[in-house]
Design an enzyme around this catalytic site. Sequence first.
Site, PDB file in Angstrom:
ATOM      1  N   HIS A 179       0.869  -1.168   0.000  1.00 18.33           N
ATOM      2  CA  HIS A 179       0.000   0.000   0.000  1.00 18.33           C
ATOM      3  C   HIS A 179       0.908   1.220   0.000  1.00 18.33           C
ATOM      4  O   HIS A 179       1.635   1.470   0.962  1.00 18.33           O
ATOM      5  CB  HIS A 179      -0.915   0.015   1.223  1.00 18.33           C
ATOM      6  CG  HIS A 179      -2.035  -0.975   1.152  1.00 18.33           C
ATOM      7  ND1 HIS A 179      -2.519  -1.642   2.247  1.00 18.33           N
ATOM      8  CD2 HIS A 179      -2.778  -1.405   0.093  1.00 18.33           C
ATOM      9  CE1 HIS A 179      -3.510  -2.442   1.879  1.00 18.33           C
ATOM     10  NE2 HIS A 179      -3.674  -2.323   0.571  1.00 18.33           N
ATOM     11  N   GLU A 182       1.761   3.949   2.801  1.00 14.93           N
ATOM     12  CA  GLU A 182       2.308   3.514   4.089  1.00 14.93           C
ATOM     13  C   GLU A 182       3.826   3.647   4.077  1.00 14.93           C
ATOM     14  O   GLU A 182       4.576   2.668   4.127  1.00 14.93           O
ATOM     15  CB  GLU A 182       1.810   2.086   4.377  1.00 14.93           C
ATOM     16  CG  GLU A 182       0.278   2.078   4.490  1.00 14.93           C
ATOM     17  CD  GLU A 182      -0.393   0.698   4.400  1.00 14.93           C
ATOM     18  OE1 GLU A 182       0.323  -0.326   4.385  1.00 14.93           O
ATOM     19  OE2 GLU A 182      -1.630   0.656   4.335  1.00 14.93           O
ATOM     20  N   ARG A 237      -3.431   4.635  -2.077  1.00 18.54           N
ATOM     21  CA  ARG A 237      -3.212   3.319  -1.463  1.00 18.54           C
ATOM     22  C   ARG A 237      -3.030   2.201  -2.494  1.00 18.54           C
ATOM     23  O   ARG A 237      -2.205   1.291  -2.311  1.00 18.54           O
ATOM     24  CB  ARG A 237      -4.425   3.023  -0.580  1.00 18.54           C
ATOM     25  CG  ARG A 237      -4.657   1.576  -0.136  1.00 18.54           C
ATOM     26  CD  ARG A 237      -5.992   1.489   0.584  1.00 18.54           C
ATOM     27  NE  ARG A 237      -6.456   0.142   0.844  1.00 18.54           N
ATOM     28  CZ  ARG A 237      -6.220  -0.514   1.989  1.00 18.54           C
ATOM     29  NH1 ARG A 237      -5.521   0.040   2.942  1.00 18.54           N
ATOM     30  NH2 ARG A 237      -6.704  -1.734   2.158  1.00 18.54           N
ATOM     31  N   HIS A 306       2.690  -3.542   6.565  1.00 16.96           N
ATOM     32  CA  HIS A 306       1.808  -2.404   6.364  1.00 16.96           C
ATOM     33  C   HIS A 306       1.978  -1.402   7.494  1.00 16.96           C
ATOM     34  O   HIS A 306       2.691  -1.643   8.460  1.00 16.96           O
ATOM     35  CB  HIS A 306       0.346  -2.871   6.391  1.00 16.96           C
ATOM     36  CG  HIS A 306      -0.067  -3.732   5.254  1.00 16.96           C
ATOM     37  ND1 HIS A 306      -0.879  -3.294   4.239  1.00 16.96           N
ATOM     38  CD2 HIS A 306       0.213  -5.022   4.963  1.00 16.96           C
ATOM     39  CE1 HIS A 306      -1.086  -4.279   3.381  1.00 16.96           C
ATOM     40  NE2 HIS A 306      -0.433  -5.346   3.795  1.00 16.96           N
ATOM     41  N   GLU A 380       1.317  -4.392  11.025  1.00 18.61           N
ATOM     42  CA  GLU A 380       0.878  -3.005  10.880  1.00 18.61           C
ATOM     43  C   GLU A 380       1.798  -2.214  11.805  1.00 18.61           C
ATOM     44  O   GLU A 380       1.751  -2.378  13.030  1.00 18.61           O
ATOM     45  CB  GLU A 380      -0.583  -2.821  11.300  1.00 18.61           C
ATOM     46  CG  GLU A 380      -1.604  -3.519  10.414  1.00 18.61           C
ATOM     47  CD  GLU A 380      -1.971  -2.694   9.178  1.00 18.61           C
ATOM     48  OE1 GLU A 380      -1.491  -1.565   9.037  1.00 18.61           O
ATOM     49  OE2 GLU A 380      -2.748  -3.207   8.347  1.00 18.61           O
TER      50      GLU A 380
END
Lengths: 419, 302
Positions: A179, A182, A237, A306, A380
């Site tokens: 993405h 990020e 994204r 991510h 994440e």
Amino acid sequence: MRRVLIFSVLLGAVLGKEDFTGHQVLRISATDEAQVQKVKELEDLEHLQLDFWRGPAQPGFPIDIRVPFPSTQAVKIFLEAHGIGYTTMIEDVQALLDEEQEQMFAFRTGARSTDTFNYATYHTLEEIYGFMDILVAEHPQLVSKLQIGNSYEGRPIYVLKFSTGGNSRPAIWIDTGIHSREWVTQASGVWFAKRITQDYGQDSTLTAILDSMDIFLEIVTNPDGFAFTHNKNRMWRKTRSLTEGSSCVGADPNRNWDAGFGMPGASSNPCTETYRGKFANSEVEVKSIVDFVKNHGNIKAFISIHSYSQLLLYPYGYKAEVAPDQAELDQVAKSAVTALSSLYGTKFQYGSIIKTIYQASGNTIDWSYSQGIKYSFTFELRDTGRYGFLLPASQIVPTAHETWLALRAIMQHTLNHPY
Amino acid sequence: MPPRGQPPPASGPGGPRPAVLLLAPLLLLALQGVAAAPAGAGGTEDSPGLQDAELQRGLLQQAARAALHFFNFRAGSPSALRVLAAVLEGRATVNPKKECQVDLVFTTDHYNREPFCLIPKSLFQDGEERLGKCSARVFFRNQKPRPAVNVTCTRLIEKNKRQQEDYLLYTHMKQLKTPLDVVSIPDSHGHIDPSLRPIWDLAFLGSSYVMWEKTTQFLHYYMAQISSVNQWKTNDDAVDFDYTVLLHEFSTQEIIPCRIHLVWYPGKPLKVKYHCQELQTPEEASGTEEGSAVAPTELNNF
């Protein structure tokens, strides 16, 4: 002096967008006044389009002329016919300009070596690709660069391979930047790459890992999206693929995998951020990885990175059913998260995707898990919403460093639990 | 200004908790058919069969967020903004209309405090940080916005200090020249110039109102970036602040631009008007509300 002259030509080239292929710069030695006059005659011949860098003055002083390619033969014949000595200072002006441009570019990014590269700032695609080449050049025995495909807009997709030998050893896959917004993830990927080269032979854990396994690291998994975040929209994204029948662009590469594709947990609307794409693997960025992993056949851990939320996740995302290896994955996640927080106290939650974050179908690690890659995890990274995607650059290195401890824990477990 | 009929926020530690009215003796109901899945996925709402514990945890988080946004808005103090630290306890009940009442207790931390040490933990002695504590009742109206919130919190910042800092911020804002040259706050690299920090804090305060209204059982928001700023002078010396903010909705991952206009004077209730650009989708999630909203009725003089 030469550099100044070249720079001014470069400026002219940039401004005038001229091409100097085949142009030569001759240095003429006029030995007496008569020869100087002869060279002055050349100046008057406009059709030759000569560019005097250092004009005719007195005997004994060099005369430098840039000669366009079509005129080179005529000028040389003229000089030789009159017994005027010359040397070819520059064989091909354009080649020199190109080299100059590269050097200037490298100087601007500070990237002459990976030791002077600035890890504490966000970089462009070109800078990251440049970094990769430098790293490979510095560690040719350990690092190589593979191209696994081209993006939708035609950018090369690169994977760094870290290997100490063997033939298709069991391997670890890490990807960052799937993405594009990020940014801390691509930045961390760059840091991981450098870290691996530093730790091999120094850190016993990493050395043991690389002595038996390979590591594949894809730093910019979505290059089109990444370029778009730099040039047009920082919050982009998805990929940049065009969808037939829609004016909206891009599919979510983390909903495009062939695992629960089409089920709840992704959108069928091309204008949304979680649009899954027309069909599984429709996105070339995804397909390239699928092909690579299948062809390799010996990947044992798959980690997709991510931001943000500070989570460590394992399958499933598309269904609530508990993964067969849940207990072990949970243990690994726990130890990884503990290792991560040991550095700065950063707290991560962990668990399956669907229970910890939300239902997500067609996601990366559900697919990798379905391929039999047991140690499939998604990170994440920082933070938990205060800055979100716009994480200050000052946090890049701390984030990368703490995450590395978690990655190392996962890799070590993979090494010690062959299957 | 607290909604009418509600007790004012507690001013001392361990302030009075509101009486908790329970709808039923059985506090935990299985949440069949109510998934923690994103509403905007366009799919059906078939339950993925999540365990009570996960659904409960998700709901409690949502409730805490809604309560905090509301609290921040109502407190009207950009120097005293809070963030969620942890949910300590809570319980949720769902009625047949799929409306959700959540009672919970959670801790809060300063929004302005840097949460990350850049020094390795091994070198840093973590002193006992005092967190604020809140109890709240939040009522979600089945994916409709504007959850009803009743929240009280222990004090986190000493009153005089807060007033001082608000006043400093106010002075700073009045001195700013507009229109500002800066386009985005933070910039692409996450950097906020220290001189622009008050803008961010005040914008977050105004955005808290918007985020409170838009939070549902399934949707929650973060303020991602300020994309344009304007400010006009007003006769009564209030800060009149007009800006566009990008909100990040987490379950759909959408970025939602909102134009926000707020009027603020230290110590006075915040007045907010906003208009968010809603995603144009063929499959509109049920219950999304579009368009402008005015602040609660007691602020209708705005």
